[in-house]
Design an enzyme around this catalytic site. Structure first.
Site, short mmCIF file in Angstrom:
data_model
loop_
_atom_site.label_atom_id
_atom_site.label_comp_id
_atom_site.label_asym_id
_atom_site.label_seq_id
_atom_site.Cartn_x
_atom_site.Cartn_y
_atom_site.Cartn_z
N ASN A 78 88.24 42.00 48.82
CA ASN A 78 87.32 42.69 47.92
C ASN A 78 86.01 41.93 47.83
OD1 ASN A 78 86.51 41.81 44.95
ND2 ASN A 78 88.45 40.80 45.45
N GLY A 105 81.58 42.16 43.65
CA GLY A 105 80.33 41.54 43.24
C GLY A 105 80.06 41.58 41.74
N CYS A 108 84.13 32.89 41.67
CA CYS A 108 83.98 34.18 42.34
C CYS A 108 83.31 33.98 43.70
CB CYS A 108 83.14 35.13 41.50
SG CYS A 108 82.90 36.74 42.30
N LYS A 135 89.03 29.15 35.42
CA LYS A 135 89.58 29.81 36.59
C LYS A 135 89.09 29.11 37.85
CE LYS A 135 90.70 34.34 38.43
NZ LYS A 135 90.69 35.78 38.17
N ASN A 155 92.04 31.80 42.23
CA ASN A 155 91.23 32.96 42.52
C ASN A 155 91.40 33.28 44.01
OD1 ASN A 155 89.31 35.03 42.34
ND2 ASN A 155 87.97 33.83 41.02
N THR A 156 90.65 34.23 44.51
CA THR A 156 90.84 34.69 45.87
C THR A 156 90.36 33.68 46.91
OG1 THR A 156 88.73 35.85 45.74
CG2 THR A 156 90.70 37.13 45.27
N GLY A 173 96.58 39.23 47.14
CA GLY A 173 97.81 39.88 47.57
C GLY A 173 98.84 38.89 48.09
N GLY A 230 99.11 36.87 44.50
CA GLY A 230 100.14 37.57 45.27
C GLY A 230 101.42 37.89 44.53
#
Length: 306
Positions: free
Chosen positions: A71, A74, A132, A167, A194-195, A219, A246
């Site tokens: 993703n 933004g 982010c 985070k 986070n991702t 995920g 995930g």
């Protein structure tokens, strides 16, 4: 047999159970009311808010990958003023812990957000997003430099009396160093991970699928990385951890608890199973009953003790 006590203490916050929803996947809570009663959850984490409204990144913003999702939204959001006016009054009535996720592009941005959200506002805690990967300024810079991360958390700490959840980004060389930095800044709780930064390329156009080129991978594909980082931080830092990355089943959640997480957060899993948080709560309860545990907190960090 007495029922299993799922009550969870998280940096001064009392949750009815250890299951929370992740920011960016649960809107402002009302979007999921038809599928999941909020009072059944330990808490919800709201969509990220910035001082000014943001339209987010150009489309396409999402791309599926094997066992995951990229993703690059933004940080699209209505901004602090609109949040305070239109959303916060409704959140005062939400029957569970409400965690506001705040993002910014400078120390002043974070301080401004913290000043507006204090005890009595209806917000239970602040999750400070310094990780982010989908914005060009701020975000990753704060989340990958220990000194900057400490400064952001300290700026927020100076302006709020709410518990602070930091985070953390997995896109770092040493996750323990980052955890220690935000602890020095005054964080009460750690949220990780986070991702992961990733990308995918379309073979027909021979161009990146995402308009932003890069995006955050979430995920099941990231879960082993997340469990490893939770394990490392739990061994080194004396702060409660919200484990995420995930989690789609109760088995995944229990794995994080055993690795040292005090609570768990469900993100991408909500997209294909809006009742995933309920399933996870029930699965954790059943696991404890079957194993003879009277409290879910007996699981926390158990794998470290053999």
């Amino acid at each position: 047999m007495k029922p299993v006590d799922l009550t969870t203490q998280l940096g001064g916050i009392t949750l009815r159970n250890p299951v929370i929803t992740s920011s960016g996947t649960y809107g402002f809570g009302e979007e999921y009311l038809a599928y999941c009663p909020l009072e059944a959850l330990g808490g919800i984490t709201l969509k990220g808010i910035t001082p000014l409204p943001r339209l987010g990144n150009p489309v396409p913003r999402l791309a599926e990958t094997p066992a995951g999702l990229l993703n690059a939204v933004g940080l699209e959001n209505p901004g602090l003023e609109e949040f305070l006016k239109s959303y916060l009054p409704k959140l005062n009535k939400v029957p569970t812990a409400v965690i506001a996720n705040i993002s910014g592009f400078s120390l002043d941005d974070y301080a401004c957000m913290a000043r507006a959200l204090k005890k009595g506002s209806g917000i239970t805690a602040l999750e400070v997003n310094i990780s982010c990967p989908n914005v060009k300024h701020g975000g990753m810079h704060f989340g990958t430099d220990p000194r900057s991360a400490q400064e952001v958390i300290a700026a927020v700490r100076a302006e709020t009396d709410l518990p602070i959840i930091a985070k953390l980004s997995p896109n770092v060389t040493d996750i323990v160093e980052m955890a220690r930095a935000v602890q020095r800044g005054g964080a009460d709780v750690l949220s990780l991970i986070n991702t992961l930064l990733g990308m995918t390329i379309d073979l027909n156009s021979q161009r990146p699928v995402l308009a932003n080129t890069f995006g955050g991978l979430s995920g099941p594909a990231v879960r082993p990385v997340a469990v490893r980082m939770v394990w490392q931080v739990a061994e080194a830092v004396d702060l409660p951890i919200i484990g995420m990355g995930g989690i789609t089943s109760w088995q995944d959640a229990v794995e994080f608890l055993l690795a040292g997480a005090t609570a768990v957060s469900i993100g991408t899993g909500n997209f294909y199973n809006p009742q995933a948080p309920l399933d996870v709560v029930e699965g954790i309860r059943n696991y404890c009953e079957q194993r003879g545990y009277s409290s879910v907190q007996e699981l926390v960090g158990l794998a470290h003790r053999g």
